[in-house]
Write a protein that holds these residues in place. Structure first.
Motif, PDB file in Angstrom:
ATOM      1  N   CYS A 439       3.112  -3.455 -58.590  1.00 35.63           N
ATOM      2  CA  CYS A 439       2.552  -5.035 -59.112  1.00 35.63           C
ATOM      3  C   CYS A 439       3.112  -5.346 -60.422  1.00 35.63           C
ATOM      4  CB  CYS A 439       0.994  -4.296 -59.358  1.00 35.63           C
ATOM      5  SG  CYS A 439       0.680  -5.249 -60.933  1.00 35.63           S
ATOM      6  N   CYS A 442       0.371  -4.162 -63.784  1.00 34.96           N
ATOM      7  CA  CYS A 442       0.853  -2.605 -64.660  1.00 34.96           C
ATOM      8  C   CYS A 442       1.690  -1.809 -63.214  1.00 34.96           C
ATOM      9  CB  CYS A 442      -0.838  -2.348 -63.682  1.00 34.96           C
ATOM     10  SG  CYS A 442      -1.124  -2.099 -62.222  1.00 34.96           S
ATOM     11  N   HIS A 444       1.236  -0.183 -60.770  1.00 34.83           N
ATOM     12  CA  HIS A 444       1.068   0.216 -59.771  1.00 34.83           C
ATOM     13  C   HIS A 444       1.442  -0.129 -58.057  1.00 34.83           C
ATOM     14  CE1 HIS A 444      -2.014   2.027 -56.933  1.00 34.83           C
ATOM     15  NE2 HIS A 444      -1.981   0.823 -56.147  1.00 34.83           N
ATOM     16  N   CYS A 479      -3.768  -6.469 -56.729  1.00 35.07           N
ATOM     17  CA  CYS A 479      -3.271  -5.899 -57.077  1.00 35.07           C
ATOM     18  C   CYS A 479      -4.413  -4.771 -56.531  1.00 35.07           C
ATOM     19  CB  CYS A 479      -2.870  -5.465 -57.997  1.00 35.07           C
ATOM     20  SG  CYS A 479      -2.744  -3.644 -59.033  1.00 35.07           S
ATOM     21  N   CYS A 482      -5.454  -3.171 -60.896  1.00 29.25           N
ATOM     22  CA  CYS A 482      -5.990  -3.804 -61.753  1.00 29.25           C
ATOM     23  C   CYS A 482      -6.080  -5.377 -61.768  1.00 29.25           C
ATOM     24  CB  CYS A 482      -4.255  -4.481 -63.031  1.00 29.25           C
ATOM     25  SG  CYS A 482      -3.266  -5.159 -62.236  1.00 29.25           S
TER      26      CYS A 482
HETATM   27 ZN   LIG Z   1      -1.658  -4.071 -61.089  1.00 31.43          ZN
END
Ligand SMILES: [Zn+2]
Ligand SMILES: [Zn+2]
Length: 732
Positions: A439, A442, A444, A479, A482
């Motif tokens: 992502c 963020c 991730h 995501c 987030c």
């Molecule tokens: Zn994210």
């Protein structure tokens, strides 16, 4: 040693090994007519009937009035003493309970059924008057399996149709229905048919192998030769000598997709098809193979590693082709290495083993160096071509935009091939589109819910796939961490993404991708390989699948996208694997009349492994690698066992691991050390937490006996699974 009775009169006590997970033989009374040691029998166990083998006299430590009788002796050739020895020693070696070994040796449906007639179905002569989807599927299945016969149920199930669809096709003559005895012997192979003409060192090699067969004694030969040196022709002459002497032969191949090509060569050499044994064989044929191998009605078996556990009457030769291939190590259930088991079985059966490879495993190289194995080397290649010229493309000097992987130097080489009408291979050992999805909002990374592994995007399937457990899910649009929209981006290349790049770079080229997950069946893959080999593609993009012995005669350029990939990580065999894989892949180029080149994209051209690959100094590489292993006391100079404890409860796995590591008395007594517990490199698979211990011992230490004593001290909680891998091939 006292003579044990080999025949038991009716009512005598016999000890039966069953396929059920019990830690001992069970006592039964011999049935009417008595039974022999080794007889396959059906016995009652509680309310069920289970398969077993008469192993010897009963123990008689149980109330005789409560002992039940063997239900019946099955109509199958009894298990030979040699096979029982093999199973016993393989069990000791791999620390596997005997019932699990017996299950490996009886993987055939209805093996006790009496011979009888039954209806079988094959492809017929005419076309149906009206084609429907269901009918087409039936005909496709029959074509796909070549001449193999099916029962009605098997055919309907494989094609996903009802049996009335098949019956309808029979009426129209599009499918033939025949009465056939079950389990016919296989057509006779004729070793006297002329083989291919052999050149100097091929002829000498074939003669040396034939002489070893004639000795009638055990021996192992490492048959080393570069791709295209004629290894197959040479070992087929050993098979011929084995058949002449009336003994059976077994050839193991690393991958089913290679079988069809090999069967053709056998047919050309011996005038008939051998017996096949692998997961692509129908149940009907599997049962026939098992029975005929046991009765001597099958002279040559070609198959996967599990064929080692077939009930051969008189096995004279085992060939392991591409002996270095990692697929010979079974990684779940009974953990065994087919190469080691072949040597064990051959030594019991006074048979010969041939380990064939262009890039042998370090174990085999060391055994050949020390004289334990005989070494035969084939130097010349068929035709004019030699091993391709190999050179590195230093990626530090190449200008590449981000998310692009084909360097300008490699692009130029591909263009030259396109202009000359020749094929190029772009090699990348990564399936799917991208190994990581991240992502951008963020950071991730999308991981599997059940494993400690990142999910791999497969754009072709439009899904994320976990390569550990097979779990898939649709590609999310937000995501999961987030909840940002449209921020998920692929990172790194897989073959599908490389395909996209190649299509942009070479818009007029015909491009084909070869990756195991893109084909429904081994036969579909094989068809694709043949199509490509005959020139249906200009650029082939492939994973390690293409390194395994497929022939591409028009191929003159191999471009390795990331030669550094295998060098990362702490795996003991990383260098060896990279060396083997790069040599195998490079060997795809320039096999026919045309010379080939191989270009390796690397960020570390000075790395010793990369340098060894480029210089072609194989002996130098093996010597250096062997010296390093020797200094570290690791295989093949020391012994290792990997222990994995897995449980839904991470703490529990660690507690048991800790208890084992403290109770190391039995191991210390043989001078072995325990390392761990530590989280396994993949710390969670399918929701189970995994903890690893590693045991190291000297080469001559009685490791298995000590391991058995060691683990027997600890009571294992119900949820916990313990697996012991002797001589582990990979650490995961
Ligand atoms: Zn994210
Ligand atoms: Zn998973």
């Amino acid at each position: 040693m006292s003579e044990l009775p080999s025949h038991f009169e009716e009512g005598a006590l016999v000890g039966v090994l069953t396929t059920q997970p019990l830690d001992r033989l069970l006592d039964y009374k011999a049935p009417e007519g008595g039974c022999f040691v080794g007889a396959f029998v059906e016995v009652p166990l509680g309310p069920r009937k289970v398969l077993g083998v008469v192993w010897g006299p009963g123990r008689g430590d149980f109330d005789i009035s409560k002992i039940r009788s063997v239900i019946r002796v099955l109509d199958a050739a009894p298990m030979l003493d040699e096979m029982r020895q093999f199973l016993g020693r393989a069990a000791d070696y791999t620390l596997t309970p005997m019932p699990a070994m017996l299950r490996l040796a009886t993987r055939s449906p209805g093996l006790g059924d009496p011979p009888s007639m039954r209806k079988v179905y094959r492809l017929g002569q005419s076309e149906p008057d009206r084609m429907t989807d269901a009918r087409r599927r039936v005909l496709e299945v029959l074509k796909e399996y070549g001449g193999l016969s099916f029962t009605l149920g098997e055919l309907a199930e494989t094609a996903g149709v009802t049996s009335s669809v098949v019956k309808g096709l029979v009426k129209q003559g599009a499918v033939s229905e025949e009465e056939s005895p079950r389990d016919l012997p296989y057509p006779l192979l004729d070793p006297e048919l002329p083989g291919k003409e052999l050149t100097g060192d091929q002829a000498a090699g074939a003669e040396a192998l034939a002489a070893a067969i004639r000795s009638g004694a055990y021996g192992t030969t490492l048959l080393k030769g570069v791709t295209g040196s004629g290894k197959t022709e040479v070992y087929l002459e050993a098979v011929a000598e084995c058949l002449r002497r009336g003994r059976q032969a077994l050839v193991l191949l690393p991958e089913i997709a290679l079988t069809a090509e090999f069967l053709k060569r056998v047919e050309a050499r011996f005038g008939a098809m051998p017996t096949e044994w692998h997961s692509g064989v129908t149940m009907t044929e599997r049962r026939r193979a098992w029975k005929m191998v046991g009765e001597g009605g099958a002279q040559l078996v070609v198959g996967a590693r599990s064929a080692l556990f077939l009930p051969f009457r008189d096995l004279g030769l085992i060939v392991i082709d591409e002996e270095h291939d990692t697929s010979y190590k079974q990684e779940d259930g009974v953990l065994y290495n087919a190469r080691d088991m072949a040597v064990l079985r051959a030594s019991i059966a006074s048979a010969q083993v041939i380990l064939a490879s262009a890039t042998p495993s370090l174990e085999s190289w060391v055994n050949a160096e020390s004289g334990k194995y005989t070494r035969l080397e084939l130097k010349s290649r068929f035709g004019a071509s030699e091993l391709p010229d190999m050179s590195a493309i230093d990626m530090r000097d190449e200008e590449l935009p981000s998310s692009r992987w084909v360097s300008p130097s490699l692009q130029a080489a591909v263009r030259e091939r396109l202009e000359a009408g020749e094929q190029s291979l772009l090699f990348l050992n990564r399936r799917g589109y991208a190994p990581v999805t991240i992502c951008r909002a963020c950071g991730h990374q999308i991981a599997c819910d059940h494993c400690d592994a990142r999910m791999v995007e497969h754009r072709f399937l439009k899904r994320l796939v976990c390569h550990q457990c097979g779990e898939t899910k649709p590609m999310p649009t937000v995501c999961p961490s987030c909840e940002a929209e449209d921020k998920l981006a692929p990172v790194g290349p897989g073959v599908e993404r490389l395909h996209e790049e190649a299509a942009e770079l070479f818009p007029d080229a015909r491009i084909a991708v070869l990756s195991s997950d893109l084909f429904g069946s081994a036969r579909a893959l094989k068809a694709k390989v043949e199509e490509i080999a005959s020139g249906a593609a200009d650029i082939v993009i492939g994973t390690q699948l293409v390194a395994k012995g497929h022939n591409f005669p028009l191929l003159t350029l191999v471009g390795v996208i990331d030669a550094d990939l295998g060098l990362q990580g702490s795996d003991l065999r990383a260098a060896e694997r990279t060396f083997q894989l790069m040599r195998q892949v490079a060997g795809r180029a320039g096999r026919a009349e045309r010379a080939g080149i191989a270009l390796l994209q690397t960020f570390q051209p000075e790395h010793p492994v990369i340098r060894a690959i480029l210089s072609g100094d194989e002996e130098g590489f093996w010597r250096a690698e062997a010296a390093e292993r020797k200094a570290a006391g690791v295989p093949p100079y020391g012994r290792m066992a990997g222990i994995v404890l897995s449980s839904p409860d991470a703490q529990e796995a660690f507690d048991v691991g800790g208890a084992l590591s403290r109770a190391d008395g039995p191991l210390r007594r043989i001078g072995a050390q325990v390392y761990g517990p530590a989280p396994a490199p993949i710390a969670r698979i399918r929701g189970r937490h995994r903890v690893r211990l590693l045991v190291k011992a000297e080469k001559t230490a009685p490791l298995q006996a000590a391991l058995a004593q060691w683990v027997a001290q600890i009571r294992l909680p119900n949820n916990l699974r313990l697996s012991i891998d002797i001589d582990p091939q990979s650490f995961y």
